[in-house]
Design an enzyme around this catalytic site. Structure first.
Site, mmCIF file in Angstrom:
data_model
loop_
_atom_site.group_PDB
_atom_site.id
_atom_site.type_symbol
_atom_site.label_atom_id
_atom_site.label_comp_id
_atom_site.label_asym_id
_atom_site.label_seq_id
_atom_site.Cartn_x
_atom_site.Cartn_y
_atom_site.Cartn_z
ATOM 1 N N GLY A 1 10.788 21.677 39.470
ATOM 2 C CA GLY A 1 11.246 22.902 40.120
ATOM 3 C C GLY A 1 12.647 22.751 40.685
ATOM 4 O O GLY A 1 13.411 21.886 40.280
ATOM 5 N N LYS B 1 11.967 12.702 25.124
ATOM 6 C CA LYS B 1 12.084 13.324 26.453
ATOM 7 C C LYS B 1 12.296 12.248 27.503
ATOM 8 O O LYS B 1 11.489 11.316 27.613
ATOM 9 C CB LYS B 1 10.822 14.133 26.758
ATOM 10 C CG LYS B 1 10.896 14.887 28.081
ATOM 11 C CD LYS B 1 9.818 15.924 28.169
ATOM 12 C CE LYS B 1 9.828 16.660 29.491
ATOM 13 N NZ LYS B 1 8.797 17.678 29.578
ATOM 14 N N ASP C 1 0.567 24.373 28.721
ATOM 15 C CA ASP C 1 -0.501 24.727 27.787
ATOM 16 C C ASP C 1 -0.920 23.443 27.076
ATOM 17 O O ASP C 1 -0.620 23.226 25.910
ATOM 18 C CB ASP C 1 0.004 25.785 26.798
ATOM 19 C CG ASP C 1 -1.143 26.436 26.027
ATOM 20 O OD1 ASP C 1 -2.301 26.004 26.226
ATOM 21 O OD2 ASP C 1 -0.878 27.351 25.237
ATOM 22 N N LYS C 2 -1.628 22.611 27.820
ATOM 23 C CA LYS C 2 -1.926 21.262 27.319
ATOM 24 C C LYS C 2 -2.704 21.301 26.017
ATOM 25 O O LYS C 2 -2.504 20.479 25.135
ATOM 26 C CB LYS C 2 -2.710 20.478 28.379
ATOM 27 C CG LYS C 2 -1.844 20.136 29.584
ATOM 28 C CD LYS C 2 -2.193 18.779 30.145
ATOM 29 C CE LYS C 2 -1.311 18.436 31.317
ATOM 30 N NZ LYS C 2 -0.468 17.275 31.113
ATOM 31 N N GLY D 1 14.049 22.936 36.819
ATOM 32 C CA GLY D 1 14.506 23.839 37.867
ATOM 33 C C GLY D 1 15.124 25.135 37.396
ATOM 34 O O GLY D 1 15.790 25.818 38.173
ATOM 35 N N SER E 1 6.950 10.462 31.514
ATOM 36 C CA SER E 1 6.006 10.918 32.542
ATOM 37 C C SER E 1 5.808 9.811 33.568
ATOM 38 O O SER E 1 5.569 8.663 33.199
ATOM 39 C CB SER E 1 4.662 11.275 31.904
ATOM 40 O OG SER E 1 3.692 11.382 32.934
ATOM 41 N N ASN F 1 3.328 9.466 35.462
ATOM 42 C CA ASN F 1 1.916 9.339 35.817
ATOM 43 C C ASN F 1 1.090 8.442 34.902
ATOM 44 O O ASN F 1 -0.122 8.378 35.033
ATOM 45 C CB ASN F 1 1.289 10.739 35.893
ATOM 46 C CG ASN F 1 2.001 11.606 36.920
ATOM 47 O OD1 ASN F 1 2.235 11.174 38.048
ATOM 48 N ND2 ASN F 1 2.407 12.795 36.529
ATOM 49 N N THR F 2 1.754 7.771 33.969
ATOM 50 C CA THR F 2 1.082 6.747 33.155
ATOM 51 C C THR F 2 1.785 5.430 33.458
ATOM 52 O O THR F 2 2.975 5.291 33.151
ATOM 53 C CB THR F 2 1.176 7.088 31.647
ATOM 54 O OG1 THR F 2 0.434 8.274 31.408
ATOM 55 C CG2 THR F 2 0.617 5.961 30.785
ATOM 56 N N ASN G 1 12.261 15.216 32.310
ATOM 57 C CA ASN G 1 10.904 15.264 32.847
ATOM 58 C C ASN G 1 10.979 15.409 34.378
ATOM 59 O O ASN G 1 12.052 15.620 34.932
ATOM 60 C CB ASN G 1 10.144 13.996 32.435
ATOM 61 C CG ASN G 1 8.674 14.259 32.193
ATOM 62 O OD1 ASN G 1 8.025 14.935 33.011
ATOM 63 N ND2 ASN G 1 8.131 13.761 31.094
ATOM 64 N N PHE H 1 -1.913 12.938 31.931
ATOM 65 C CA PHE H 1 -2.234 13.204 30.514
ATOM 66 C C PHE H 1 -3.721 13.487 30.308
ATOM 67 O O PHE H 1 -4.382 12.840 29.480
ATOM 68 C CB PHE H 1 -1.823 12.028 29.614
ATOM 69 C CG PHE H 1 -0.349 11.864 29.399
ATOM 70 C CD1 PHE H 1 0.518 12.947 29.394
ATOM 71 C CD2 PHE H 1 0.183 10.596 29.164
ATOM 72 C CE1 PHE H 1 1.886 12.778 29.182
ATOM 73 C CE2 PHE H 1 1.534 10.416 28.951
ATOM 74 C CZ PHE H 1 2.393 11.503 28.962
ATOM 75 N N ASN I 1 3.987 17.678 22.485
ATOM 76 C CA ASN I 1 4.427 16.603 23.368
ATOM 77 C C ASN I 1 3.450 15.445 23.217
ATOM 78 O O ASN I 1 2.247 15.615 23.388
ATOM 79 C CB ASN I 1 4.431 17.129 24.808
ATOM 80 C CG ASN I 1 4.980 16.135 25.801
ATOM 81 O OD1 ASN I 1 4.253 15.288 26.305
ATOM 82 N ND2 ASN I 1 6.257 16.230 26.092
ATOM 83 N N ALA J 1 6.402 21.331 28.271
ATOM 84 C CA ALA J 1 5.123 20.629 28.093
ATOM 85 C C ALA J 1 4.320 20.619 29.384
ATOM 86 O O ALA J 1 4.878 20.614 30.482
ATOM 87 C CB ALA J 1 5.398 19.200 27.652
ATOM 88 N N GLY J 2 3.008 20.603 29.239
ATOM 89 C CA GLY J 2 2.129 20.456 30.391
ATOM 90 C C GLY J 2 1.505 21.759 30.840
ATOM 91 O O GLY J 2 0.466 21.772 31.485
HETATM 92 C C1 LIG Z 1 1.485 20.172 36.053
HETATM 93 C C2 LIG Z 1 2.560 19.639 35.143
HETATM 94 C C3 LIG Z 1 2.188 18.947 34.006
HETATM 95 C C4 LIG Z 1 3.176 18.418 33.151
HETATM 96 N N1 LIG Z 1 2.797 17.753 32.029
HETATM 97 C C5 LIG Z 1 3.743 17.261 31.175
HETATM 98 C C6 LIG Z 1 3.369 16.572 29.989
HETATM 99 O O1 LIG Z 1 2.192 16.433 29.650
HETATM 100 N N2 LIG Z 1 4.371 16.061 29.228
HETATM 101 C C7 LIG Z 1 5.697 16.197 29.557
HETATM 102 O O2 LIG Z 1 6.569 15.718 28.845
HETATM 103 N N3 LIG Z 1 6.069 16.878 30.669
HETATM 104 C C8 LIG Z 1 5.133 17.399 31.470
HETATM 105 N N4 LIG Z 1 5.519 18.084 32.595
HETATM 106 C C9 LIG Z 1 6.964 18.218 32.909
HETATM 107 C C10 LIG Z 1 7.545 19.554 32.437
HETATM 108 O O3 LIG Z 1 7.420 19.714 31.044
HETATM 109 C C11 LIG Z 1 9.040 19.659 32.824
HETATM 110 O O4 LIG Z 1 9.757 18.641 32.179
HETATM 111 C C12 LIG Z 1 9.255 19.536 34.333
HETATM 112 O O5 LIG Z 1 8.248 20.211 35.046
HETATM 113 C C13 LIG Z 1 10.620 20.076 34.770
HETATM 114 O O6 LIG Z 1 10.742 21.440 34.492
HETATM 115 P P1 LIG Z 1 10.535 22.601 35.604
HETATM 116 O O7 LIG Z 1 11.401 22.236 36.764
HETATM 117 O O8 LIG Z 1 10.899 23.873 34.910
HETATM 118 O O9 LIG Z 1 9.081 22.548 35.971
HETATM 119 C C14 LIG Z 1 4.549 18.614 33.454
HETATM 120 C C15 LIG Z 1 4.909 19.324 34.612
HETATM 121 C C16 LIG Z 1 3.945 19.843 35.449
HETATM 122 C C17 LIG Z 1 4.370 20.605 36.671
#
Ligand SMILES: Cc1cc2nc3c(=O)[nH]c(=O)nc-3n(C[C@H](O)[C@H](O)[C@H](O)COP(=O)(O)O)c2cc1C
Length: 333
Positions: A244, A192, A40-41, A273, A155, A157-158, A221, A90, A119, A37-38
């Site tokens: 990451g 999640k 392709d919002k 990651g 998340s 951020n909320t 997340n 969001f 999501n 998620a995130g």
């Molecule tokens: C820029 C950005 C936006 C994200 N937006 C969402 C989101 O809207 N909803 C969500 O559940 N996770 C969101 N995530 C979290 C990712 O879906 C994922 O859980 C997290 O980045 C860990 O995976 P990764 O290490 O492969 O990036 C976001 C991550 C990034 C970097």
């Protein structure tokens, strides 16, 4: 390559030979690698992700109410750490506008054949007492445009969102959304969770998940932790969720804790990651049935789903196993 018919045919042929198919919550997955998620919002590229080799994808997060998100800059990267910090908040068109966007995409035949999840976040303007109503509003609106609902309570951020993961609140929320689903939809519901929960909280959520009849748990997340970073303070001191490589081990540990509780009863979706075959294998053997990537795609590029899928197949051959099911949870004692 994915733009031409020949290229698409080659990619399709490749994934057929890989035999990484699996079936979860009533859906067929051609391979386990999903788009997290995130990325392709607004679901603007779903067909492109499929052609890039993804076996499924999750768009959003979408909230009931349209939101601009936090002010920019709101995403930061550290190449040294292969990590991102984001505080997007969001930003999304809201559930009803999203329906119109998706209807237009379907009219143009721009819809993939692989499973698509949405999501779902809680609107910033709703408080946690109204959260159930807020989530159900979005579920109702987007039900015709998603195969999977992902209830995002993690998340960072909320403000207050992650409190929904605590004892009574998560039980009420998951009971509410599964009750609504049982009356109105066939869609599976995943929840999640954050990597920053204590091990006891993770066990408690696994138990609530089993009791309420949700279909899967997405782990994890982003994290608010800043351990083990090499990047400059300019990066590490940014507020938001870290993703990451530095998230990798904790998210694998969360999967392991969940798998010990859930075994094969509820699939776990491993995310955090993953950026090569080895890190994907680690998540599968820890107990994840499906995987997702976000940051890895930023640092490694669009070939990553294919690289990971081929690496999983090679490893399966090496270990003498013929199906993904034999791999899942193999290293989780
Ligand atoms: C820029 C950005 C936006 C994200 N937006 C969402 C989101 O809207 N909803 C969500 O559940 N996770 C969101 N995530 C979290 C990712 O879906 C994922 O859980 C997290 O980045 C860990 O995976 P990764 O290490 O492969 O990036 C976001 C991550 C990034 C970097």
């Amino acid at each position: 390559m994915e733009r031409s018919a020949l290229g698409r045919g080659l990619i399709r042929g490749m994934s057929r030979r890989l035999n990484l198919k699996s079936h979860h919550f009533g859906l067929d997955f051609p391979n386990p690698i999903g788009l997290a998620a995130g990325m392709d919002k607004k679901a603007q590229c779903l067909l492109g992700w499929q052609e890039m080799g993804f076996g499924w994808m999750e768009y959003g997060g979408i909230t009931a109410v349209q939101q601009d998100g936090n002010s920019r800059p709101r995403m930061f990267r550290s190449r040294q750490d292969k990590a991102l910090i984001n505080r997007m908040g969001f930003n999304n068109p809201g559930a009803e506008n999203m329906v119109r966007i998706l209807e237009r995409r379907k009219e143009k035949n721009l819809w993939p054949s692989v499973p698509v999840g949405v999501n779902i976040g809680r609107s910033k303007s709703a408080n946690n007492d109204d959260a159930l109503k807020d989530y159900i509003f979005t579920m109702r609106a987007l039900e015709p445009h998603a195969d999977i609902f992902v209830i995002n309570v993690s998340s960072p951020n909320t403000p207050g969102l992650r409190d929904l993961q605590s004892g009574g609140q998560i039980e009420r929320l998951l009971t509410g959304v599964t009750n609504w689903r049982n009356e109105h939809s066939m869609n599976p519901i995943l929840v999640k969770i954050a990597p920053d929960l204590s091990d006891e909280q993770i066990v408690a959520i696994a138990k609530v998940g089993l009791e309420t009849g949700i279909d899967g748990i997405v782990a994890t997340n982003t994290t608010t932790s800043r351990s083990n970073l090499k990047g400059p303070p300019k990066f590490t001191e940014e507020v938001g969720g870290l993703s990451g490589r530095p998230l990798r081990d904790r998210s694998t540990e969360v999967i392991r804790i969940l798998y010990r509780q859930l075994k094969d009863n509820i699939p776990i979706i491993g995310v955090g990651g993953i950026d090569d075959g080895e890190s994907a294998w680690e998540k599968l053997t820890a107990g994840a049935s499906l995987l997702q990537i976000y940051s890895g795609l930023i640092f490694e590029g669009p070939g990553l789903p294919g690289v990971i899928n081929r690496s999983i197949v090679q490893r399966m051959k090496l270990e003498g196993v013929t199906s993904l099911n034999e791999v899942i949870g193999k290293d989780c004692s």
